[in-house]
Write an enzyme that holds these catalytic residues in place. Structure first.
Site, PDB file in Angstrom:
ATOM      1  N   GLU A  48      -3.398   8.836   1.911  1.00  0.00           N
ATOM      2  CA  GLU A  48      -2.578  10.049   1.749  1.00  0.00           C
ATOM      3  C   GLU A  48      -1.830  10.027   0.417  1.00  0.00           C
ATOM      4  O   GLU A  48      -1.109   9.080   0.090  1.00  0.00           O
ATOM      5  CB  GLU A  48      -1.575  10.189   2.899  1.00  0.00           C
ATOM      6  CG  GLU A  48      -0.756  11.477   2.765  1.00  0.00           C
ATOM      7  CD  GLU A  48       0.032  11.822   4.013  1.00  0.00           C
ATOM      8  OE1 GLU A  48       0.185  10.963   4.899  1.00  0.00           O
ATOM      9  OE2 GLU A  48       0.498  12.982   4.083  1.00  0.00           O
ATOM     10  N   TYR A  68       2.400  19.790   1.663  1.00  0.00           N
ATOM     11  CA  TYR A  68       3.833  19.575   1.385  1.00  0.00           C
ATOM     12  C   TYR A  68       4.011  18.755   0.104  1.00  0.00           C
ATOM     13  O   TYR A  68       4.803  19.095  -0.773  1.00  0.00           O
ATOM     14  CB  TYR A  68       4.488  18.877   2.585  1.00  0.00           C
ATOM     15  CG  TYR A  68       5.825  18.251   2.292  1.00  0.00           C
ATOM     16  CD1 TYR A  68       6.984  19.014   2.261  1.00  0.00           C
ATOM     17  CD2 TYR A  68       5.929  16.877   2.038  1.00  0.00           C
ATOM     18  CE1 TYR A  68       8.216  18.441   1.989  1.00  0.00           C
ATOM     19  CE2 TYR A  68       7.153  16.295   1.771  1.00  0.00           C
ATOM     20  CZ  TYR A  68       8.303  17.079   1.747  1.00  0.00           C
ATOM     21  OH  TYR A  68       9.508  16.489   1.470  1.00  0.00           O
ATOM     22  N   HIS A  69       3.243  17.669  -0.008  1.00  0.00           N
ATOM     23  CA  HIS A  69       3.340  16.809  -1.196  1.00  0.00           C
ATOM     24  C   HIS A  69       2.705  17.473  -2.414  1.00  0.00           C
ATOM     25  O   HIS A  69       3.219  17.369  -3.531  1.00  0.00           O
ATOM     26  CB  HIS A  69       2.688  15.446  -0.928  1.00  0.00           C
ATOM     27  CG  HIS A  69       3.337  14.697   0.176  1.00  0.00           C
ATOM     28  ND1 HIS A  69       4.580  14.127   0.057  1.00  0.00           N
ATOM     29  CD2 HIS A  69       2.933  14.428   1.439  1.00  0.00           C
ATOM     30  CE1 HIS A  69       4.915  13.539   1.199  1.00  0.00           C
ATOM     31  NE2 HIS A  69       3.929  13.700   2.053  1.00  0.00           N
ATOM     32  N   HIS A 115      -3.498  17.370   5.515  1.00  0.00           N
ATOM     33  CA  HIS A 115      -2.277  17.717   6.241  1.00  0.00           C
ATOM     34  C   HIS A 115      -1.799  19.090   5.797  1.00  0.00           C
ATOM     35  O   HIS A 115      -1.754  19.377   4.592  1.00  0.00           O
ATOM     36  CB  HIS A 115      -1.155  16.709   5.949  1.00  0.00           C
ATOM     37  CG  HIS A 115      -1.159  15.534   6.862  1.00  0.00           C
ATOM     38  ND1 HIS A 115      -0.433  14.385   6.600  1.00  0.00           N
ATOM     39  CD2 HIS A 115      -1.782  15.321   8.059  1.00  0.00           C
ATOM     40  CE1 HIS A 115      -0.621  13.522   7.585  1.00  0.00           C
ATOM     41  NE2 HIS A 115      -1.435  14.059   8.477  1.00  0.00           N
ATOM     42  N   GLU A 138       1.522  19.251  10.202  1.00  0.00           N
ATOM     43  CA  GLU A 138       2.669  18.335  10.219  1.00  0.00           C
ATOM     44  C   GLU A 138       3.946  19.138  10.092  1.00  0.00           C
ATOM     45  O   GLU A 138       4.068  19.999   9.204  1.00  0.00           O
ATOM     46  CB  GLU A 138       2.613  17.393   9.011  1.00  0.00           C
ATOM     47  CG  GLU A 138       1.997  16.066   9.304  1.00  0.00           C
ATOM     48  CD  GLU A 138       2.294  15.065   8.201  1.00  0.00           C
ATOM     49  OE1 GLU A 138       2.316  13.879   8.511  1.00  0.00           O
ATOM     50  OE2 GLU A 138       2.496  15.446   7.042  1.00  0.00           O
TER      51      GLU A 138
END
Ligand code: MN
Length: 289
Positions: A146, A181-182, A205, A240
């Site tokens: 990830e 998100y990242h 994710h 998530e």
């Protein structure tokens, strides 16, 4: 393509009651798959989880964030050996549950580092991941690494960084795991990293910019899903979301979940399931254009 939810949407504890809440909640919300975080592999009963998964006809994956005590990029060989041993226990749990993926921050600690990494640490992590990937392959499991933002690892923070890391590996069963998100923090856009990863993208994710309800933040999900359609991505897509309404002592604090973004896991999850499936359904038509 399997659409899933992270278990921490429903529970922060993974005893029998917690597993039941998470597995039944994931099924009720309409998902195909649950991702179970294995932050405490010694205390996890994968045989019990396997029975519940079978009863609910739910697929499973597992994820993990290593710590400073189990960091594969550590200069200390005893720390690296401890990390490999934890990951091997996780592989056994995944195999027992009938899963075929172990993902997350399994190549370094999932924590803010106080300094840049070094060439020796990257090389040491890659060598350890190769050893773990071989053990995973023996059990029919693949690893997916990830990509997280700069406050959660220092080994790589972009899809391109992860691809450069994969180039060092002997193993060809290790893939990139991207998280919206990242990506929203570190990437220049949400489309090109997916195209750059192509066939090396193994796990996705789906998280909003504040990790709450999908569609209530700044992530450009239209770009992301168009990218997935463009590369014919067929791997897991897992929702998530974290709120202080559901707490896990290890994970909530590591991820800095201080605020309450939602109260009702069931409503949040059912909405996310519809949101993800609707977008995938829409972009499916692009192949006819
Ligand atoms: Mn993630």
């Amino acid at each position: 393509m399997l659409i899933g939810a992270h278990a921490l949407v429903f529970t922060g504890t993974f005893d029998e009651a917690g597993l039941r809440t998470a597995i039944e909640g994931t099924t009720t919300a309409g998902f195909d798959l649950i991702e179970i975080p294995l932050m405490d592999p010694d205390g996890f009963d994968s045989q019990l989880a396997a029975r519940m998964l079978k009863d609910n006809n739910l697929a499973v994956t597992a994820s993990l964030g290593l710590t400073a005590q189990t960091d594969l990029s550590s200069d200390d060989p005893t720390v690296v050996a401890r990390g490999e041993s934890v990951l091997e226990k996780c592989l056994d749990h995944v195999a027992t549950m009938g899963g075929d993926v172990l993902c997350g921050v399994i190549y370094s600690a999932m924590s803010k580092y106080a300094e840049p990494t070094t060439e020796a640490r990257i090389a040491g992590s890659a060598a350890a991941i190769d050893r773990v990937a071989a053990k995973a392959a023996d059990r029919g499991i693949r690893l997916s690494l990830e990509v997280v933002n700069r406050y959660e690892s220092n080994l790589f923070n972009t899809g391109r960084g992860a691809l450069a890391y994969l180039d060092r590996l002997q193993s060809d069963t290790v893939s990139v795991h991207l998280d919206s998100y990242h990506m929203n923090i570190e990437e220049s856009d949400l489309f090109s990293p997916i195209l750059d990863a192509g066939a090396q993208l193994g796990y996705v994710h789906i998280g909003e910019s504040h990790r709450g309800y999908l569609g209530s933040g700044t992530v450009d999900f239209d770009e992301l899903f168009r990218g997935l359609a463009r590369i014919d991505y067929d791997g897991p897509v897992v929702f998530e979301s974290f709120s202080s309404a559901v707490v896990n002592a290890d994970l909530s604090n590591t991820l800095a979940i201080w605020r309450n973004l939602w109260e009702d896991s069931g409503d949040l999850a059912a909405h996310a399931n519809r949101f993800i499936r609707d977008r995938i359904h829409g972009v499916d038509s692009i192949s006819m254009h």
